[in-house]
Scaffold this active site. Structure first.
Site, short mmCIF file in Angstrom:
data_model
loop_
_atom_site.label_atom_id
_atom_site.label_comp_id
_atom_site.label_asym_id
_atom_site.label_seq_id
_atom_site.Cartn_x
_atom_site.Cartn_y
_atom_site.Cartn_z
N VAL A 88 11.11 50.43 89.61
CA VAL A 88 12.36 51.15 89.82
C VAL A 88 13.45 50.17 90.23
O VAL A 88 13.33 49.48 91.26
CB VAL A 88 12.21 52.24 90.92
CG1 VAL A 88 13.53 52.96 91.14
CG2 VAL A 88 11.12 53.23 90.53
N ASP A 101 3.69 62.13 103.82
CA ASP A 101 4.38 60.99 104.41
C ASP A 101 5.75 60.81 103.77
O ASP A 101 6.14 59.70 103.39
CB ASP A 101 3.55 59.72 104.27
CG ASP A 101 3.97 58.62 105.25
OD1 ASP A 101 4.67 58.94 106.24
OD2 ASP A 101 3.60 57.45 105.03
N ASN A 137 9.66 55.80 101.62
CA ASN A 137 8.92 56.27 100.45
C ASN A 137 9.79 57.02 99.44
O ASN A 137 9.26 57.63 98.51
CB ASN A 137 7.76 57.17 100.89
CG ASN A 137 6.65 56.37 101.55
OD1 ASN A 137 6.54 55.16 101.36
ND2 ASN A 137 5.84 57.05 102.35
#
Length: 279
Positions: free
Chosen positions: A90, A133, A138
């Site tokens: 990404v 999470d 993240n």
């Protein structure tokens, strides 16, 4: 001597480090397109043997998901004493990096990023998977503004008809839902709580819960944070107060029933402000 290659993948440059290994940029040996490879090195595995099962779990769960808002995982392997996961590369940065750089997000951007996150969570939840999470580190933000959820290392797959399960406390303080601390059961609404905490920070620039890990646990379980509009006197955030506080409700049954319900309420709260083109 540092590794230069793992399996058929060259380790070109380090693009991230975390408790669960090192993330490198690499190339697909066939197409030559850019990929990312997450490596759990033998020295880390020796220190934390449980990491290998989490690593395998991340690969297994993520490979079962195919959604534009979730980082794609292509391959898992173990070689040279290492475990590795090959995944989508990404072009962008994590929300954690943006927060560390004190980036201030416009309200419309905060709504867009959170809405995209909730779309990805809805998809995962419909597959019976809870991330567990959801936190700034993240959530990747691509250069085109697209969010990508990553790291399913402690994700839970629903195994009971009730949708609830029993586990020890895992996650990141400030994003862990109260029921994870206080009870032996939880469900997909732990992700909605975390998304609410993330939205709070996107809107205000400040965490909903602050302090040491112990202090945060007490606040999460027994206190309600001030509405976003009260943090720094931001009246333009008033339309979002009820949405954010519902997402952060201490009792799961008081939160939104689904990620889509959360998203719809968030978009409805944002529409008047966006129409008026508030600064």
């Amino acid at each position: 001597m540092a590794r230069e290659r793992l399996a058929s993948y060259p380790l070109l440059e380090v693009i991230g480090r975390g408790s669960m290994g090192i993330l490198y940029k690499t190339l697909d040996p066939r197409s030559r397109r850019s990929l990312a490879i997450k490596v759990l090195p033998p020295e880390l595995l020796a220190q934390e043997p449980d990491f290998l099962e989490q690593f395998r779990n991340e690969a297994r769960v993520a490979r079962s998901l195919s959604h534009p808002g979730i980082v794609s995982v292509y391959e898992y392997g173990e070689e040279q004493g290492c475990a590795y996961i090959v995944m989508e590369y990404v072009e962008g940065r994590s929300l954690q990096q943006h927060f560390e750089d004190k980036v201030a997000f416009e309200v419309a951007t905060a709504v867009s990023l959170t809405s995209q996150l909730l779309e990805a969570l809805q998809y995962a939840h419909e597959k019976g998977i809870w991330h567990r999470d959801v936190k700034p580190a993240n959530i990747l933000v691509a250069r085109n503004g697209r969010t990508k959820v990553t790291d399913f290392g402690i994700a839970e797959v629903a195994v009971h008809e009730s949708g609830a399960t029993s586990r020890t406390v895992m996650g990141t303080p400030g994003y862990i839902a109260p029921e994870t601390y206080l009870t032996d059961t939880f469900d997909a609404r732990v992700d909605l709580f975390a998304a609410g905490a993330l939205l709070y920070r996107l809107l205000t620039g400040e965490p909903a819960f602050e302090g040491t890990a112990q202090q945060i646990m007490v606040k999460v379980c027994y206190e309600t944070p001030p509405p976003p509009s009260m943090r720094g006197n931001r009246p333009k955030l008033r339309p979002f107060d009820a949405v954010v506080l519902k997402a952060l409700a201490r009792r799961p049954e008081d939160r939104f029933a689904s990620a889509h319900e959360f998203r719809d309420a968030l978009v409805a709260a944002a529409l008047p402000g966006i129409a008026a083109q508030e600064p």
